[in-house]
Design a protein around this motif. Structure first.
Motif, PDB file in Angstrom:
ATOM      1  N   ARG A 107       0.841  -1.207   0.000  1.00 53.90           N
ATOM      2  CA  ARG A 107       0.000   0.000   0.000  1.00 53.90           C
ATOM      3  C   ARG A 107       0.878   1.260   0.000  1.00 53.90           C
ATOM      4  NH1 ARG A 107      -5.110   0.562   1.821  1.00 53.90           N
ATOM      5  NH2 ARG A 107      -5.800   2.549   2.657  1.00 53.90           N
ATOM      6  N   TRP A 108       1.883   1.261   0.881  1.00 51.67           N
ATOM      7  CA  TRP A 108       2.714   2.463   1.020  1.00 51.67           C
ATOM      8  C   TRP A 108       3.610   2.625  -0.198  1.00 51.67           C
ATOM      9  CZ3 TRP A 108      -0.301   4.593   3.971  1.00 51.67           C
ATOM     10  CH2 TRP A 108      -0.924   3.895   4.993  1.00 51.67           C
ATOM     11  N   GLU A 109       4.021   1.507  -0.769  1.00 47.63           N
ATOM     12  CA  GLU A 109       4.789   1.583  -2.033  1.00 47.63           C
ATOM     13  C   GLU A 109       3.927   2.207  -3.125  1.00 47.63           C
ATOM     14  OE1 GLU A 109       6.519  -2.048  -3.541  1.00 47.63           O
ATOM     15  OE2 GLU A 109       7.137  -2.574  -1.510  1.00 47.63           O
ATOM     16  N   ALA A 110       2.690   1.733  -3.222  1.00 47.62           N
ATOM     17  CA  ALA A 110       1.795   2.234  -4.279  1.00 47.62           C
ATOM     18  C   ALA A 110       1.511   3.725  -4.079  1.00 47.62           C
ATOM     19  CB  ALA A 110       0.491   1.437  -4.286  1.00 47.62           C
ATOM     20  N   PHE A 111       1.257   4.123  -2.820  1.00 42.17           N
ATOM     21  CA  PHE A 111       0.973   5.538  -2.554  1.00 42.17           C
ATOM     22  C   PHE A 111       2.196   6.413  -2.862  1.00 42.17           C
ATOM     23  CE2 PHE A 111      -2.642   4.891   0.788  1.00 42.17           C
ATOM     24  CZ  PHE A 111      -3.536   4.631  -0.238  1.00 42.17           C
ATOM     25  N   SER A 112       3.389   5.906  -2.528  1.00 40.27           N
ATOM     26  CA  SER A 112       4.603   6.691  -2.782  1.00 40.27           C
ATOM     27  C   SER A 112       4.831   6.847  -4.281  1.00 40.27           C
ATOM     28  CB  SER A 112       5.826   6.016  -2.173  1.00 40.27           C
ATOM     29  OG  SER A 112       5.735   6.068  -0.793  1.00 40.27           O
ATOM     30  N   ARG A 113       4.604   5.742  -5.000  1.00 37.10           N
ATOM     31  CA  ARG A 113       4.765   5.780  -6.462  1.00 37.10           C
ATOM     32  C   ARG A 113       3.759   6.766  -7.054  1.00 37.10           C
ATOM     33  NH1 ARG A 113       2.787   1.162  -8.390  1.00 37.10           N
ATOM     34  NH2 ARG A 113       3.682  -0.100  -6.737  1.00 37.10           N
ATOM     35  N   MET A 171       8.640  -2.647  -9.832  1.00 31.65           N
ATOM     36  CA  MET A 171       7.364  -1.974 -10.078  1.00 31.65           C
ATOM     37  C   MET A 171       6.524  -2.722 -11.113  1.00 31.65           C
ATOM     38  SD  MET A 171       6.881   1.931 -11.434  1.00 31.65           S
ATOM     39  CE  MET A 171       6.003   1.950 -12.983  1.00 31.65           C
ATOM     40  N   ALA A 172       7.203  -3.234 -12.128  1.00 29.02           N
ATOM     41  CA  ALA A 172       6.474  -3.928 -13.208  1.00 29.02           C
ATOM     42  C   ALA A 172       5.876  -5.247 -12.718  1.00 29.02           C
ATOM     43  CB  ALA A 172       7.424  -4.190 -14.380  1.00 29.02           C
ATOM     44  N   ALA A 173       6.501  -5.830 -11.693  1.00 31.20           N
ATOM     45  CA  ALA A 173       6.057  -7.148 -11.235  1.00 31.20           C
ATOM     46  C   ALA A 173       4.815  -7.069 -10.341  1.00 31.20           C
ATOM     47  CB  ALA A 173       7.200  -7.825 -10.473  1.00 31.20           C
ATOM     48  N   LYS A 174       4.507  -5.882  -9.833  1.00 30.53           N
ATOM     49  CA  LYS A 174       3.374  -5.738  -8.902  1.00 30.53           C
ATOM     50  C   LYS A 174       2.042  -5.757  -9.658  1.00 30.53           C
ATOM     51  CE  LYS A 174       5.622  -4.504  -4.987  1.00 30.53           C
ATOM     52  NZ  LYS A 174       6.972  -4.375  -5.419  1.00 30.53           N
ATOM     53  N   PRO A 175       0.993  -6.293  -9.035  1.00 31.54           N
ATOM     54  CA  PRO A 175      -0.335  -6.190  -9.661  1.00 31.54           C
ATOM     55  C   PRO A 175      -0.682  -4.719  -9.902  1.00 31.54           C
ATOM     56  CG  PRO A 175      -0.402  -7.651  -7.742  1.00 31.54           C
ATOM     57  CD  PRO A 175       0.960  -7.007  -7.753  1.00 31.54           C
ATOM     58  N   PHE A 176      -1.380  -4.470 -10.997  1.00 31.28           N
ATOM     59  CA  PHE A 176      -1.709  -3.098 -11.417  1.00 31.28           C
ATOM     60  C   PHE A 176      -2.448  -2.359 -10.289  1.00 31.28           C
ATOM     61  CE2 PHE A 176      -4.161  -0.003 -14.046  1.00 31.28           C
ATOM     62  CZ  PHE A 176      -3.093   0.569 -14.727  1.00 31.28           C
ATOM     63  N   ASP A 177      -1.930  -1.185  -9.912  1.00 34.31           N
ATOM     64  CA  ASP A 177      -2.536  -0.467  -8.787  1.00 34.31           C
ATOM     65  C   ASP A 177      -2.615   1.042  -9.059  1.00 34.31           C
ATOM     66  OD1 ASP A 177      -0.053   0.738  -8.112  1.00 34.31           O
ATOM     67  OD2 ASP A 177       0.491  -0.877  -6.754  1.00 34.31           O
ATOM     68  N   ILE A 178      -3.067   1.753  -8.044  1.00 39.11           N
ATOM     69  CA  ILE A 178      -3.285   3.202  -8.091  1.00 39.11           C
ATOM     70  C   ILE A 178      -1.996   3.957  -8.481  1.00 39.11           C
ATOM     71  CG2 ILE A 178      -2.788   3.461  -5.595  1.00 39.11           C
ATOM     72  CD1 ILE A 178      -5.166   5.357  -5.393  1.00 39.11           C
TER      73      ILE A 178
END
Ligand SMILES: N[C@@H](CCC(=O)N[C@@H](CS)C(=O)NCC(=O)O)C(=O)O
Length: 202
Positions: free
Chosen positions: A89-95, A146-153
């Motif tokens: 979650r925090w990775e996605a928000f930071s990105r 980043m590319a390996a993560k499921p598509f997110d916000i």
């Protein structure tokens, strides 16, 4: 739900991509709204006094502003697929924050670049170029994780910022020296939600 919308806005595009990903696009009543920094728009300001888009008016009259807030609301409404839990979650928000910052920089850069030359501030133009370049480099460094993560916000925001760079800064050449980001963007651009929401100068 009424969405203050424009086909030119990369922030609105973030919302539209999320809506398509979540199966909610049909629930949005998109109202063409002209937002320009030097021209406050009373129709937008009734809902968002900042005169910025996107702004989402819910059926009960509540207004949500800011693309990231609206994407999170839509995700909540759909049962949550774009906002991961735990560390992710925090990775996605930071990105997402980094990509939003990149978009903000590109828009300020464009405003400065489009002024008559005598009114431009050279130090700002130089600073925009440095900060944009460093942010793009950071995204390249985030690969391949980043590319390996499921598509997110966060992916939505990064993709919208890169596509906006293509749209307004074709001469920037952001792909040069960033092969992994380039490859990731090819996959992003091929998603049905992205194809359905192309940004146009209309
Ligand atoms: N942080 C906001 C930024 C929104 C924004 O700046 N939108 C632009 C359109 S691309 C706008 O409304 N500009 C008009 C203005 O700055 O007055 C978001 O993520 O929604």
């Amino acid at each position: 739900m009424k969405l203050h919308w424009s086909p030119r806005s990369p922030y609105v595009r973030k919302v539209m991509i999320a809506a398509h990903e979540l199966g909610l696009a049909g629930r949005l009543d998109c109202v063409r709204s002209l937002a320009a920094m030097a021209t406050p728009n009373p129709a937008i300001m009734q809902d968002n006094p900042l005169s910025k888009i996107p702004a989402l008016v819910l059926d009960d009259g509540q207004v949500l502003i800011d693309s990231s807030v609206i994407v999170e609301y839509l995700d909540d409404l759909a049962g949550g697929r774009l906002v991961p839990v735990g560390t992710a979650r925090w990775e996605a928000f930071s990105r997402q924050a980094l990509a939003n910052g990149l978009l903000d920089l590109l828009i300020l850069w464009r405003n400065e670049r489009d002024k008559p030359e005598a009114r431009q501030t050279a130090a700002w133009l130089d600073a925009f170029a440095v900060k944009v370049g460093a942010t793009l480099d950071r995204f390249e460094q985030m690969m391949p994780g980043m590319a390996a993560k499921p598509f997110d916000i966060g992916h939505i925001a990064v993709g919208c910022a890169l596509s906006y760079a293509d749209f307004r800064f074709a001469d920037l050449g952001w792909r040069t020296g960033r092969p992994e980001l380039t490859e990731w963007h090819v996959g992003f651009a091929a998603r049905p939600s992205v194809l359905a929401t192309g940004i146009v100068d209309a």
